[in-house]
Structure formats: C-alpha cells, structure tokens
Design an enzyme around this catalytic site. Sequence first.
Site, PDB file in Angstrom:
ATOM      1  N   ASP A  84       6.729  -4.442  16.093  1.00 38.94           N
ATOM      2  CA  ASP A  84       6.436  -3.668  14.897  1.00 38.94           C
ATOM      3  C   ASP A  84       7.716  -3.483  14.076  1.00 38.94           C
ATOM      4  OD1 ASP A  84       4.298  -1.952  13.647  1.00 38.94           O
ATOM      5  OD2 ASP A  84       5.862  -0.435  13.893  1.00 38.94           O
ATOM      6  N   GLU A 130       7.158  -8.379  13.024  1.00 37.34           N
ATOM      7  CA  GLU A 130       6.583  -7.988  11.735  1.00 37.34           C
ATOM      8  C   GLU A 130       7.741  -7.805  10.766  1.00 37.34           C
ATOM      9  OE1 GLU A 130       3.940  -4.534   9.568  1.00 37.34           O
ATOM     10  OE2 GLU A 130       5.346  -4.034  11.147  1.00 37.34           O
TER      11      GLU A 130
HETATM   12  C1  NOJ Z   1       3.477  -1.599  10.901  1.00 41.39           C
HETATM   13  C2  NOJ Z   1       2.125  -1.532  11.520  1.00 41.39           C
HETATM   14  O1  NOJ Z   1       1.466  -2.762  11.344  1.00 41.39           O
HETATM   15  C3  NOJ Z   1       1.420  -0.378  10.869  1.00 41.39           C
HETATM   16  O2  NOJ Z   1       0.053  -0.332  11.205  1.00 41.39           O
HETATM   17  C4  NOJ Z   1       2.132   0.895  11.248  1.00 41.39           C
HETATM   18  O3  NOJ Z   1       1.536   1.981  10.573  1.00 41.39           O
HETATM   19  C5  NOJ Z   1       3.614   0.826  10.868  1.00 41.39           C
HETATM   20  N1  NOJ Z   1       4.211  -0.416  11.233  1.00 41.39           N
HETATM   21  C6  NOJ Z   1       4.388   1.917  11.545  1.00 41.39           C
HETATM   22  O4  NOJ Z   1       4.482   1.660  12.911  1.00 41.39           O
END
Ligand code: NOJ
Length: 543
Positions: free
Chosen positions: A205, A275
């Site tokens: 993440d 991500e």
């Molecule tokens: C990215 C995640 O995909 C999202 O769903 C989340 O709210 C944020 N990061 C914070 O962790």
Amino acid sequence: MSKSSSRLWWQTGIIYQIYPRSFQDSNGDGVGDLAGIIQRLDYLSDTLGVDAIWLSPFYPSPMADFGYDVADYCDVDPLFGDLATFDRLVADAHRRNIAVIIDLVPNHTSDQHPWFIESRSSRNNPKRNWYVWKDVRPDGSVPNNWLSVFGGPAWEWDEKTQQYYLHSFLKEQPDLNWRNPQVKAAMFDAVRFWLERGVDGFRLDVAHFIMKDPQLRDNPPNPDPAKTQFKPMGDYDTQLHLYDKGRPDVHLVLREFRAVLNSYEAVRPRYSVGEIHIFDWKEWASYYGKNLDELHMPFNFALLRAPWQAKALRGVVNGLEAALPPGAWPNYVLGNHDEPRLASRYSREQARVAAVLLLTLRGTPTLYQGDELGMVNGEIPFDQQQDPFGIRVPGLGRDVCRTPMQWSDSPNAGFAPPHVKKCWLPVTSDYHEVNVERELADPTSFLNLYRKLLAYRRATPALHLGSYRPVDNVSQDRYVYVRQSENQRVLVALNLSERDQLLNLSDYGAGKIQVSTHMDRQGACDLKHLVLRSSEGIVMELE
Ligand code: NOJ
C-alpha cells in the site's frame, strides 16, 4: 528451456483482486470473509482461470478505512475469519495453482495498534519514535503545511503529550517512522510471518509514502494542479508533494524489503507490487530498482487516467515500453477498489473493448473483482455511505466500486445468505441481469468474453510472452497492435468509437479471428477489408 518460456507465474499469469468485504459472505453477517473466498475458489480456477489472487487487507482493524488501518500485522480480523482459515485458503488456492498475494500496509497503522497506543502514552515511551511526532510551531500553527490525502491537515494534536502526529490519510491512520530501524525490523518480521505461512507475494500500500523528508519541510504550492495529479483530489492538489512522499531514500528500504522476499525464493518465486501513483515514467520506473532489486513491479495506473482515445492509450503503452529498465516486466491496471467501475467510466460496450486491451497488452494484467461481469458503480444512498474519504470529500467516495459481488439473482445476489437483511453496502440493483450464474448461461455475456480472453491469453505465447508493436499510429478511433513470440503473431484491433471502421491491413497477410467483443464471429478474415463494427475489438492470429 528458452529464455522466454522461463518466465515466472507473476509474469505470464493474470492477477485477480479480491476485496474480501465484498466477495462472499459465508456466515451471514453481511460482510465477506475468508471462508467465503474458499467457497469461490472453483470460480477463480475453473470458471475464470486466473493465476493469482490479491487480497485487500483482512487484518484485525477498527475498520476506520476498511482494513487499511491495521491493528495487528500478524493476525486475521474475526470479521474475516482466523489464521486457520487463512492457512486453509492458501492451501486450497495452491492446490488449484492459484498464488496468494496479500496487502501489506507499511506506511501507517491503526491508531488502535498497540505500537501507537504505546507511542502516544508518553513522550518517553520507547515506541515514541516509531511514529512521526512534532512540536507545535512557535506561532502556534501545525508543524508544516502537509495535507492528508483524505482532506484537511496531515497533523493531529495529541492533548495528553502536547505534540502533533503525522497522518497522511485519516487521523486514525498514524504514519510510521521508517527512519527508525526498529520499525523496519518489526515490519519485516511481519513479512516473514506471512512468507512462512506460504503467501506468494505482497501488494504494498502506498509504497512510495514511507520515507518523508527528514526536515519535514513545507511542500511548495502547485502552480498547475490539473497537470500533475492522477485524478482531482480537492485541496490535496494545491501542493507539489515533494517532501511528504516519493523521497529518494525510499529505494533503500525497498531494496531491503526485496532482500527479505528473495531469501524465500528457494521454496518458490515470490512477488511484490507497489501501489505507486507516480506518472513521470522515469521516476515510476525507478521503483523496479537500479538492478531490478526493488519491487518486482510498481503498479502501472497510467491507463486509468488516460482519456479513452487511441492516441492517449498508445501514448501510455509507448511511454511504458520506453521507460522500462532492461529486463523489467510491464503491467496494466484498469480497475481496483479505489476507482469508479470500468463499465461506468466508459460505456458498457467500450468496457468490453477495455477487457480486450487489458488482456492482450504485454505484461501482467491485474483484474478487479466484478469487472469481469461488467458491474457498474453502485448506487449508495447518502445515509448508507461507508467510505470515510467520500464522507470527508464529497464526490471522491469509493463505495461505488466496493458493492457486493453479484453471483446470482437470488436475494443479496448470492453474496450473502438470503436471510441477511442488510449487506455492508447495498447490492447494485442490476444484479438480476448482471451476475455470474446468468452470464455463464449467456454465450455473449461479459463473463464469457472474459473467459474466452483469459483462456486464449493463457494458451497463446504471443500474448503472455511476446513482444508488442503498434501498427496504426494515426487514428483517434482505433488502436491496432501486434504481439509476437517466436512462432506466433497475434493482431489486436480495437474500435474505440461507435462508428464502423474500415481497415486495410493487407501487409499482415491473412488472419483468423479468435475473439471478437461481439462474440459472434470467428475464423478466417480478409485483412485488406477488415471492418470493425461499433465498439468492436478483435484478436486474430496471423498466418
Ligand atoms: C491505498 C489503498 O488502496 C486505499 O484503499 C487506502 O484507503 C489508502 N491506500 C490508505 O491506506
């Protein structure tokens, strides 16, 4: 074994993202769970034929951000099951040759994580420095101008210890201090915990957020908010995020993380995907690492932000191909649990063209649950909104893409047992038509299109291994490319418009159509006069 055929599962395969809350509720509480995923493994292996599943967080969590606020990195929230069920899921998935990738949330914990509870208990607590604490500025203002992605300042005042703590997301998600070696060691222990349990990889993440500027300098104002961002993010767009994320030393940490993964390679190849919302290709590509020693892939979200026109799509693919470091493997994403549904962003017809694009480009496709059915954005009444982002910044809510998976036209769409009165989000009203059972019976359905594309990709080295070459570089309405492996050439032609397109591709000899989005033609076709009908995409094998 030739070089190409020695590609690994995460390169030749297809990854399917499961949002556990919304996939299958096995115990009737209106929320999906791990046992539910186990029940649906046959769908994933036999009906669809995917190679890996990525599970969004299932860790113990107060659910302020639906699991992205982790209170224990080494357990399962009772809402989703327990460790024994997780182990069963991994074993059952592996038996079907499905790899299991789990979400790791390294940037922040829940404010209910014991680490944070200790950290905020006093300024002298040994875990104080596990998070980012800072004094008020002499003029009484917050430590710097950083903003939370979810709206408002990124600093929260702690009355008891009279300091601010940093939270890049909700105040219930305090940022860890990755400059503290103890934090790194604790997180890597959690990584080992899951590797020991047999997981095949991690989705990290917001992987580029973890290192902040050591001096916590103010971000400069953004002179052109529209240009640099992924999608409109409200006030967050008013700054250039130079100091609160994407710092150069994040690469050191990712290299260390990769070394941990590599130490488990002897058993079987592991995988990591980050991500990373960065749209400067050079910077984005740097996350593979100078010697391909960081992430196996940074997620490539560029298609998600490109206008649905041939020029823009070609531009994305060309940009990626040019930026990839030697030996690095590409990937594409068209949907996930943070974005409006594919079939709502484009028309339903163009969402089928998008399926062809995603499953015929060079590199690993990641497919989001329900997109294979053509699920559209859910209708969420105001008083049933769940996503804290949407509640804080109206219009940016993500509930629309998190509605329950539509399995059948029985009550609750087969997502939850029929007696369940209320699912955590409402089932979308089109579920009588848009559901797995019904679509399986309809030879021209979305699901059958996806199944055909998945099966053809799997059986076709030109698609899962081959090179990419754009063919028609001018038209705005059509996008044509050739994928080629040692003994095979596949041509993909996409009509991005509602007008018929006449193509002369006589240079490519003869071909046989394997898949059409319209699911009504196959076999030999004249490449001199190739007609693509309105919103038609075709995949053809060249002779
Ligand atoms: C990215 C995640 O995909 C999202 O769903 C989340 O709210 C944020 N990061 C914070 O962790």
